[in-house]
Design a protein around this motif. Structure first.
Motif, mmCIF file in Angstrom:
data_model
loop_
_atom_site.group_PDB
_atom_site.id
_atom_site.type_symbol
_atom_site.label_atom_id
_atom_site.label_comp_id
_atom_site.label_asym_id
_atom_site.label_seq_id
_atom_site.Cartn_x
_atom_site.Cartn_y
_atom_site.Cartn_z
ATOM 1 N N ARG A 1 0.857 -1.093 0.006
ATOM 2 C CA ARG A 1 0.040 -0.124 -0.023
ATOM 3 C C ARG A 1 0.685 1.329 -0.178
ATOM 4 O O ARG A 1 0.566 2.287 -0.452
ATOM 5 C CB ARG A 1 -0.765 -0.041 1.357
ATOM 6 N N ASP A 2 1.997 1.112 0.735
ATOM 7 C CA ASP A 2 2.846 2.549 1.079
ATOM 8 C C ASP A 2 4.393 1.784 0.982
ATOM 9 O O ASP A 2 4.738 1.614 2.021
ATOM 10 C CB ASP A 2 2.434 3.243 2.160
ATOM 11 N N PRO A 3 5.017 1.738 -0.153
ATOM 12 C CA PRO A 3 6.398 1.370 -0.236
ATOM 13 C C PRO A 3 7.396 2.325 0.796
ATOM 14 O O PRO A 3 8.520 1.852 1.062
ATOM 15 C CB PRO A 3 6.866 1.331 -1.623
ATOM 16 N N GLY A 4 6.962 3.652 1.051
ATOM 17 C CA GLY A 4 7.842 4.417 1.744
ATOM 18 C C GLY A 4 7.594 4.215 3.568
ATOM 19 O O GLY A 4 7.869 5.055 4.100
ATOM 20 N N ILE A 5 6.426 3.291 3.785
ATOM 21 C CA ILE A 5 6.070 3.401 5.032
ATOM 22 C C ILE A 5 7.209 2.982 6.184
ATOM 23 O O ILE A 5 7.898 2.153 5.975
ATOM 24 C CB ILE A 5 4.800 2.323 5.179
ATOM 25 N N ARG A 6 6.824 3.344 7.301
ATOM 26 C CA ARG A 6 7.802 3.180 8.364
ATOM 27 C C ARG A 6 7.527 2.175 9.285
ATOM 28 O O ARG A 6 6.461 1.728 9.109
ATOM 29 C CB ARG A 6 7.804 4.564 9.449
ATOM 30 N N VAL A 7 8.550 1.393 9.591
ATOM 31 C CA VAL A 7 8.169 0.304 10.577
ATOM 32 C C VAL A 7 7.391 0.569 11.428
ATOM 33 O O VAL A 7 6.286 -0.308 11.909
ATOM 34 C CB VAL A 7 9.512 -0.248 11.159
ATOM 35 N N ARG A 8 7.416 1.596 12.399
ATOM 36 C CA ARG A 8 6.397 2.211 13.394
ATOM 37 C C ARG A 8 5.170 2.137 12.935
ATOM 38 O O ARG A 8 4.031 1.587 13.421
ATOM 39 C CB ARG A 8 7.003 3.312 13.897
ATOM 40 N N ASP A 9 4.819 2.618 11.702
ATOM 41 C CA ASP A 9 3.439 2.708 11.117
ATOM 42 C C ASP A 9 2.758 1.454 10.818
ATOM 43 O O ASP A 9 1.619 1.042 10.898
ATOM 44 C CB ASP A 9 3.559 3.495 10.006
ATOM 45 N N ILE A 10 3.756 0.633 10.263
ATOM 46 C CA ILE A 10 3.338 -0.810 10.030
ATOM 47 C C ILE A 10 3.114 -1.644 11.364
ATOM 48 O O ILE A 10 2.042 -2.263 11.268
ATOM 49 C CB ILE A 10 4.480 -1.945 9.310
ATOM 50 N N ALA A 11 3.795 -1.325 12.446
ATOM 51 C CA ALA A 11 3.493 -2.194 13.700
ATOM 52 C C ALA A 11 2.079 -1.447 14.155
ATOM 53 O O ALA A 11 1.418 -2.551 14.587
ATOM 54 C CB ALA A 11 4.637 -1.842 14.714
ATOM 55 N N ASP A 12 1.877 0.003 13.988
ATOM 56 C CA ASP A 12 0.731 0.412 14.422
ATOM 57 C C ASP A 12 -0.591 -0.180 13.840
ATOM 58 O O ASP A 12 -1.496 -0.632 14.576
ATOM 59 C CB ASP A 12 0.558 2.012 14.498
ATOM 60 N N ARG A 13 -0.393 -0.296 12.702
ATOM 61 C CA ARG A 13 -1.665 -0.787 11.568
ATOM 62 C C ARG A 13 -1.814 -2.147 11.787
ATOM 63 O O ARG A 13 -2.826 -2.763 11.675
ATOM 64 C CB ARG A 13 -1.415 -0.558 10.223
ATOM 65 N N CYS A 14 -0.689 -3.016 12.105
ATOM 66 C CA CYS A 14 -0.815 -4.634 12.244
ATOM 67 C C CYS A 14 -0.906 -5.198 13.636
ATOM 68 O O CYS A 14 -1.185 -6.226 13.810
ATOM 69 C CB CYS A 14 0.465 -5.314 11.543
ATOM 70 N N LEU A 15 -0.850 -4.186 14.422
ATOM 71 C CA LEU A 15 -1.150 -4.497 15.850
ATOM 72 C C LEU A 15 -0.003 -5.309 16.371
ATOM 73 O O LEU A 15 -0.233 -6.303 17.298
ATOM 74 C CB LEU A 15 -2.393 -5.232 16.228
ATOM 75 N N LEU A 16 1.242 -4.941 15.819
ATOM 76 C CA LEU A 16 2.554 -5.788 16.353
ATOM 77 C C LEU A 16 3.568 -4.863 16.731
ATOM 78 O O LEU A 16 3.483 -3.579 16.897
ATOM 79 C CB LEU A 16 3.207 -6.158 14.897
ATOM 80 N N THR A 17 4.469 -5.419 17.347
ATOM 81 C CA THR A 17 5.519 -4.555 17.902
ATOM 82 C C THR A 17 6.585 -4.304 16.778
ATOM 83 O O THR A 17 6.510 -5.008 15.555
ATOM 84 C CB THR A 17 6.403 -5.314 19.023
ATOM 85 N N GLU A 18 7.448 -3.185 16.826
ATOM 86 C CA GLU A 18 8.177 -2.848 15.845
ATOM 87 C C GLU A 18 9.215 -3.785 15.779
ATOM 88 O O GLU A 18 9.580 -4.123 14.577
ATOM 89 C CB GLU A 18 8.978 -1.383 16.340
ATOM 90 N N ARG A 19 9.717 -4.630 16.738
ATOM 91 C CA ARG A 19 10.728 -5.518 16.699
ATOM 92 C C ARG A 19 10.323 -6.731 15.832
ATOM 93 O O ARG A 19 10.903 -7.253 14.878
ATOM 94 C CB ARG A 19 11.043 -6.273 18.076
ATOM 95 N N ALA A 20 8.960 -7.002 16.113
ATOM 96 C CA ALA A 20 8.247 -8.260 15.435
ATOM 97 C C ALA A 20 8.127 -7.724 13.781
ATOM 98 O O ALA A 20 8.529 -8.771 13.020
ATOM 99 C CB ALA A 20 6.872 -8.379 15.660
ATOM 100 N N VAL A 21 7.842 -6.525 13.411
ATOM 101 C CA VAL A 21 7.822 -6.117 12.150
ATOM 102 C C VAL A 21 9.157 -6.104 11.557
ATOM 103 O O VAL A 21 9.177 -6.666 10.291
ATOM 104 C CB VAL A 21 7.256 -4.627 11.969
ATOM 105 N N GLN A 22 10.144 -5.882 12.366
ATOM 106 C CA GLN A 22 11.615 -5.739 11.663
ATOM 107 C C GLN A 22 11.914 -7.215 11.316
ATOM 108 O O GLN A 22 12.760 -7.622 10.317
ATOM 109 C CB GLN A 22 12.458 -5.339 12.851
ATOM 110 N N ARG A 23 11.521 -8.244 12.123
ATOM 111 C CA ARG A 23 11.618 -9.748 11.962
ATOM 112 C C ARG A 23 11.280 -10.190 10.685
ATOM 113 O O ARG A 23 11.673 -10.929 9.893
ATOM 114 C CB ARG A 23 11.380 -10.617 13.052
ATOM 115 N N ILE A 24 9.911 -9.736 10.684
ATOM 116 C CA ILE A 24 9.070 -10.241 9.432
ATOM 117 C C ILE A 24 9.714 -9.515 8.177
ATOM 118 O O ILE A 24 9.994 -10.441 6.954
ATOM 119 C CB ILE A 24 7.644 -9.674 9.627
ATOM 120 N N ILE A 25 10.007 -8.364 8.097
ATOM 121 C CA ILE A 25 10.778 -7.716 7.028
ATOM 122 C C ILE A 25 11.892 -8.525 6.684
ATOM 123 O O ILE A 25 12.164 -8.898 5.545
ATOM 124 C CB ILE A 25 10.895 -6.319 7.100
ATOM 125 N N THR A 26 12.777 -8.774 7.851
ATOM 126 C CA THR A 26 14.220 -9.581 7.345
ATOM 127 C C THR A 26 13.449 -11.056 6.738
ATOM 128 O O THR A 26 14.318 -11.378 5.965
ATOM 129 C CB THR A 26 14.652 -9.919 8.623
#
Length: 116
Positions: A26-51
């Motif tokens: 949806r937004d290729p420039g989205i921040r990890v913090r915003d992904i975490a908020d929208r997915c109801l996850l922690t930033e660390r979990a989002v970073q692991r998923i992106i990896t």
């Protein structure tokens, strides 16, 4: 967190990996913090998923100033053998929200299929 499931049996249709991928599509420039908020996850979990997604070849990123810009590999096949056949583009076309004022049958530009 009750998502409509019976008590003690909580499940959802999408994995966290799919949720993160949808947000990036949806937004290729989205921040990890915003992904975490929208997915109801922690930033660390989002970073692991992106990896995970990058290591599997579904996603890449490049630095643009102080931010990351992500690219989804839309032609890649889905990972699980039971899901063999459809591509990431087909999955995202089904999941990425289309604007109400735009054509309903047009795919978002972030997940368009490559020319054939």
């Amino acid at each position: 967190m009750d998502y409509g499931a019976e008590a003690g049996r909580q499940w959802t249709f999408l994995t966290n990996h799919a949720r993160v991928l949808v947000q990036i599509a949806r937004d290729p420039g989205i921040r990890v913090r915003d992904i975490a908020d929208r997915c109801l996850l922690t930033e660390r979990a989002v970073q692991r998923i992106i990896t995970d997604l990058e290591q599997a070849g579904y996603l890449s990123h490049e630095r643009r100033g102080r931010t990351n810009h992500y690219s989804v590999t839309i032609a890649k096949q889905l990972r699980h053998p039971a899901d063999a056949g459809p591509t990431v583009a087909e999955l995202l076309n089904a999941l990425v929200h289309r604007p109400a004022d735009g054509p309903q049958d047009a795919a978002p530009t972030a997940v368009d299929s490559p020319p054939q």
